[in-house]
Design a protein around this motif. Structure first.
Motif, PDB file in Angstrom:
ATOM      1  N   ILE A 157       0.879  -1.223  -0.080  1.00 16.68           N
ATOM      2  CA  ILE A 157       0.037  -0.057  -0.038  1.00 16.68           C
ATOM      3  C   ILE A 157       0.774   1.189  -0.040  1.00 16.68           C
ATOM      4  CG2 ILE A 157      -1.747   1.144   1.300  1.00 16.68           C
ATOM      5  CD1 ILE A 157      -2.412  -1.282   2.643  1.00 16.68           C
ATOM      6  N   GLU A 167      -9.407   7.402  -3.195  1.00 15.41           N
ATOM      7  CA  GLU A 167      -9.279   8.548  -2.299  1.00 15.41           C
ATOM      8  C   GLU A 167      -9.453   8.109  -0.802  1.00 15.41           C
ATOM      9  OE1 GLU A 167     -10.602  13.259  -1.904  1.00 15.41           O
ATOM     10  OE2 GLU A 167     -11.881  11.772  -3.069  1.00 15.41           O
ATOM     11  N   THR A 168      -8.408   8.307   0.045  1.00 13.01           N
ATOM     12  CA  THR A 168      -8.618   7.705   1.161  1.00 13.01           C
ATOM     13  C   THR A 168      -8.714   8.715   2.495  1.00 13.01           C
ATOM     14  OG1 THR A 168      -6.267   7.497   1.392  1.00 13.01           O
ATOM     15  CG2 THR A 168      -7.839   5.390   0.578  1.00 13.01           C
ATOM     16  N   HIS A 194      -0.021  11.994   0.089  1.00 13.90           N
ATOM     17  CA  HIS A 194      -0.495  13.070   0.599  1.00 13.90           C
ATOM     18  C   HIS A 194      -0.177  14.319  -0.542  1.00 13.90           C
ATOM     19  CE1 HIS A 194      -1.500  11.424   4.490  1.00 13.90           C
ATOM     20  NE2 HIS A 194      -0.489  10.698   4.175  1.00 13.90           N
ATOM     21  N   HIS A 221       3.596   7.363   2.341  1.00 12.58           N
ATOM     22  CA  HIS A 221       3.567   6.376   3.203  1.00 12.58           C
ATOM     23  C   HIS A 221       3.535   5.063   2.635  1.00 12.58           C
ATOM     24  CE1 HIS A 221       3.323   4.247   6.868  1.00 12.58           C
ATOM     25  NE2 HIS A 221       2.080   3.841   6.708  1.00 12.58           N
ATOM     26  N   ARG A 222       4.535   4.105   2.848  1.00 15.35           N
ATOM     27  CA  ARG A 222       4.484   2.944   2.320  1.00 15.35           C
ATOM     28  C   ARG A 222       4.543   1.726   3.256  1.00 15.35           C
ATOM     29  NH1 ARG A 222       7.966   1.390  -2.853  1.00 15.35           N
ATOM     30  NH2 ARG A 222       7.539   3.593  -4.198  1.00 15.35           N
ATOM     31  N   THR A 246       0.653   5.283   0.014  1.00 18.24           N
ATOM     32  CA  THR A 246      -0.448   6.676   0.308  1.00 18.24           C
ATOM     33  C   THR A 246       0.220   7.799   0.095  1.00 18.24           C
ATOM     34  OG1 THR A 246      -1.666   5.128   2.132  1.00 18.24           O
ATOM     35  CG2 THR A 246      -1.963   7.534   2.181  1.00 18.24           C
ATOM     36  N   VAL A 290      -6.044  12.987  -0.134  1.00 22.27           N
ATOM     37  CA  VAL A 290      -5.019  11.576   0.521  1.00 22.27           C
ATOM     38  C   VAL A 290      -5.620  10.471  -0.579  1.00 22.27           C
ATOM     39  CG1 VAL A 290      -4.346  10.121   2.107  1.00 22.27           C
ATOM     40  CG2 VAL A 290      -4.655  12.419   2.761  1.00 22.27           C
ATOM     41  N   TRP A 291      -4.713   9.936  -1.308  1.00 21.67           N
ATOM     42  CA  TRP A 291      -4.808   8.720  -2.075  1.00 21.67           C
ATOM     43  C   TRP A 291      -4.273   7.397  -1.943  1.00 21.67           C
ATOM     44  CZ3 TRP A 291      -8.510   8.206  -6.358  1.00 21.67           C
ATOM     45  CH2 TRP A 291      -9.207   9.519  -6.403  1.00 21.67           C
ATOM     46  N   SER A 292      -4.834   6.429  -2.057  1.00 19.60           N
ATOM     47  CA  SER A 292      -3.977   5.277  -1.577  1.00 19.60           C
ATOM     48  C   SER A 292      -4.119   4.391  -2.951  1.00 19.60           C
ATOM     49  CB  SER A 292      -4.595   4.349  -0.360  1.00 19.60           C
ATOM     50  OG  SER A 292      -4.499   5.163   0.911  1.00 19.60           O
ATOM     51  N   GLU A 314       4.338   5.116  -8.425  1.00 19.46           N
ATOM     52  CA  GLU A 314       4.572   6.452  -7.778  1.00 19.46           C
ATOM     53  C   GLU A 314       5.272   7.472  -8.541  1.00 19.46           C
ATOM     54  OE1 GLU A 314       7.045   8.233  -3.927  1.00 19.46           O
ATOM     55  OE2 GLU A 314       6.540   6.084  -4.021  1.00 19.46           O
TER      56      GLU A 314
END
Length: 113
Positions: free
Chosen positions: A25, A62-63, A29, A109-110, A27, A73-75, A94
């Motif tokens: 995952i 979108e998270t 920002h 963030h991974r 994420t 914030v997208w994951s 990415e």
């Protein structure tokens, strides 16, 4: 039972019966500038679903910061056979997102599961 059949059964028992996929995952920002309403915000991120949402090994959503106009914030969730493949795929996605989306990335963030 023939020897050939016994050999096949022994090979089947020795071989792994399932493959455990690796899940990653990432994420992102984003900081947004000059966005006046939620419709304009969604338009900035249209390629997220249009391009990467169609990939068979990815899920995009979108998270966070749903109603905020100056950030998003997208994951992205990816699945891979090995952790090395997964890391390479997440790196590729990415970088492509950073080039395609017109918003600076503030934080990444991974997580590998």
């Amino acid at each position: 039972m023939s020897d050939a059949f016994r050999k096949l059964l022994a090979e089947r028992e020795a071989a792994p019966t399932s493959i455990t996929p690796h899940i990653g995952i990432v994420t992102l920002h984003f900081q947004l500038y000059g966005v006046e309403d939620l419709k304009a915000k969604r338009k900035v991120f249209t390629p997220m679903r249009a391009v990467w949402g169609r990939e068979p090994d990815l899920a995009v959503a979108e998270t966070g910061d749903y109603e905020t106009l100056d950030s998003a914030v997208w994951s992205i969730v990816a699945i891979g056979g090995t952790s090395q493949q997964l890391t390479a795929r997440l790196d590729q996605v990415e970088k492509a997102i950073e080039q395609r989306i017109d918003a600076p990335v503030l934080e990444v963030h991974r997580e590998l599961l």
